[in-house]
Motif scaffolding. Structure first.
Motif: not given
Length: 78
Positions: A26, A51, A56, A59-60, A64-66, A68-70
């Protein structure tokens, strides 16, 4: 007399340890490859999830999706 490098071959002359590192998929940052930083994943080659735990969990919790966090990490770092 026994040297530390004889007992602990992973130690160098400067007495620093060489740790196996793993890159978080990520954030792109490198962390020690251990269960303090990564969840266990029996299906991966090294036995660890790709991750970092904190990324992680973020994100959870935020659903959010991976990707989006990236994007968020990229914005913060630039």
């Amino acid at each position: 007399m026994t040297k530390n490098s004889d007992i602990y071959p992973e130690m160098t002359e400067t007495r620093s340890r060489k740790y196996k590192m793993k890159t978080c998929q990520i954030s792109g940052k490198r962390f020690k490859a251990n269960t303090d930083n990564f969840y266990i994943n029996e299906n991966s080659n090294d036995g660890l999830h790709p991750y970092h735990k904190k990324f992680d969990n973020f994100r959870r919790v935020n659903n959010c999706s991976v990707d989006n966090v990236r994007n968020l990490v990229t914005l913060i770092n630039n």
